[in-house]
Design a protein around this motif. Structure first.
Motif, short mmCIF file in Angstrom:
data_model
loop_
_atom_site.label_atom_id
_atom_site.label_comp_id
_atom_site.label_asym_id
_atom_site.label_seq_id
_atom_site.Cartn_x
_atom_site.Cartn_y
_atom_site.Cartn_z
N PRO A 25 36.32 36.15 49.00
CA PRO A 25 37.11 35.42 48.00
C PRO A 25 36.74 33.94 48.02
O PRO A 25 36.15 33.44 48.99
CB PRO A 25 38.56 35.64 48.47
N TYR A 56 37.79 37.71 44.03
CA TYR A 56 39.02 36.97 43.73
C TYR A 56 38.75 35.48 43.87
O TYR A 56 38.17 35.03 44.88
CB TYR A 56 40.12 37.40 44.68
N ASP A 92 48.84 33.25 50.08
CA ASP A 92 48.04 34.11 49.22
C ASP A 92 47.44 35.22 50.08
O ASP A 92 46.47 34.99 50.81
CB ASP A 92 46.95 33.29 48.53
N LYS A 94 45.55 37.57 49.47
CA LYS A 94 44.16 37.92 49.19
C LYS A 94 43.17 37.03 49.95
O LYS A 94 41.97 37.29 49.94
CB LYS A 94 43.90 37.83 47.69
#
Length: 298
Positions: A25, A56, A92, A94
């Motif tokens: 990410p 992401y 977050d 992710k």
């Protein structure tokens, strides 16, 4: 024979797909006067990274909305911005297994501060574009041939930049670095002098966290009319006690005494520097793809 070639081709395609899906990410942070999601800047970069890497991408918004994000790039205390961004990242899910970190213009020194200050995060590659790592000492597009006016403006700004109110409330003052007033800068700078580890005792954790990086990449713009001096984009700056002659990072005390681990990163081939033609943040996407995405983000 045809079946063997087909199997080999399938294996290659699967490995290519896996390599792309293994991309980490990404977190990006915009510069002064910009926002997280502007269609022509960070919004475009975000979509481009998502499309190229199928990953992401979190574009940091400092505030409850885009309007606040814009104003905060001028008037929110830098230290508070780092804390705010750190909390965004930690919340977050992710990003919990690590990410790559990109900063544009003043967002470049901000993302570096994130690496140094934000605990319990994993950053793989830190990449900055036109950052002011050693600060600035000049006005955008100041008429350089009129040295008297430029020096006067610099002195006036330096006088105001280190007052308590300006330091706390004007973002750009917090990375204003007067090479002719080094003692005052080190004493009164609320942000830059700290993240550059210029005060005693040095904060060892800043060095330790930067040394965890896989790569620290800095991109400078050869024809930049916004940042003064341009060499700050590669962590160089003026030689002490004057404002004419600049020196590269490797000639600074910050490097030779290795206050931040930059020397160790350099000697282990993990400190990368690029100079590209063009004005501030003007890069082609072909160059971005070949030199940044393909080398550091895949």
């Amino acid at each position: 024979m045809f079946k063997v070639l087909s199997v080999l081709l399938l294996i290659v395609l699967l490995n290519l797909s896996k390599a792309e899906n293994d991309a980490k990410p990404i977190v990006i942070w915009h510069g002064m006067g910009d926002t997280c999601c502007a269609a022509g800047s960070m919004g475009y970069i975000k979509k481009h990274l998502e499309k190229k890497l199928n990953v992401y991408v979190h574009s940091l918004r400092i505030g409850d909305n885009v309007e606040q994000d814009f104003l905060n790039s001028y008037f929110m205390n830098c230290n508070d911005q780092i804390d705010y961004a750190c909390n965004l990242i930690k919340n977050d899910s992710k990003l919990k297994d690590g990410f790559n970190l990109l900063g544009f213009s003043q967002g470049g020194q901000f993302v570096r501060a994130l690496v140094q200050r934000c605990d319990n995060i994993t950053v793989y590659n830190l990449i900055t574009f036109g950052a002011q790592h050693q600060g600035v000492y000049g006005l955008p597009r100041c008429p350089g041939e009129n040295e008297t006016i430029c020096n006067l403006v610099r002195k006036l700004l330096s006088y105001g930049a280190y007052t308590d109110f300006v330091q706390r409330h004007v973002v750009q003052a917090q990375y204003w670095h007067s090479p002719v007033e080094e003692e005052e800068y080190v004493k009164k700078s609320l942000f830059l002098a700290d993240i550059n580890n210029e005060r005693l005792p040095r904060k060892q954790i800043y060095k330790e966290r930067l040394l965890r990086l896989k790569s620290f990449v800095m991109v400078s713009f050869r024809d930049d009319t916004i940042v003064d001096p341009i060499i700050t984009e590669l962590f160089g700056y003026y030689k002490p006690n004057q404002a004419k002659i600049v020196q590269i990072l490797q000639d600074t005390t910050l490097y030779t005494e290795d206050w931040l681990g930059l020397k160790e990163l350099d000697e282990s081939n993990r400190l990368k520097m690029y100079t590209v033609p063009g004005n501030h943040l003007h890069i082609t996407m072909d160059w971005f793809d070949s030199e940044i995405i393909n080398k550091y983000l895949r």
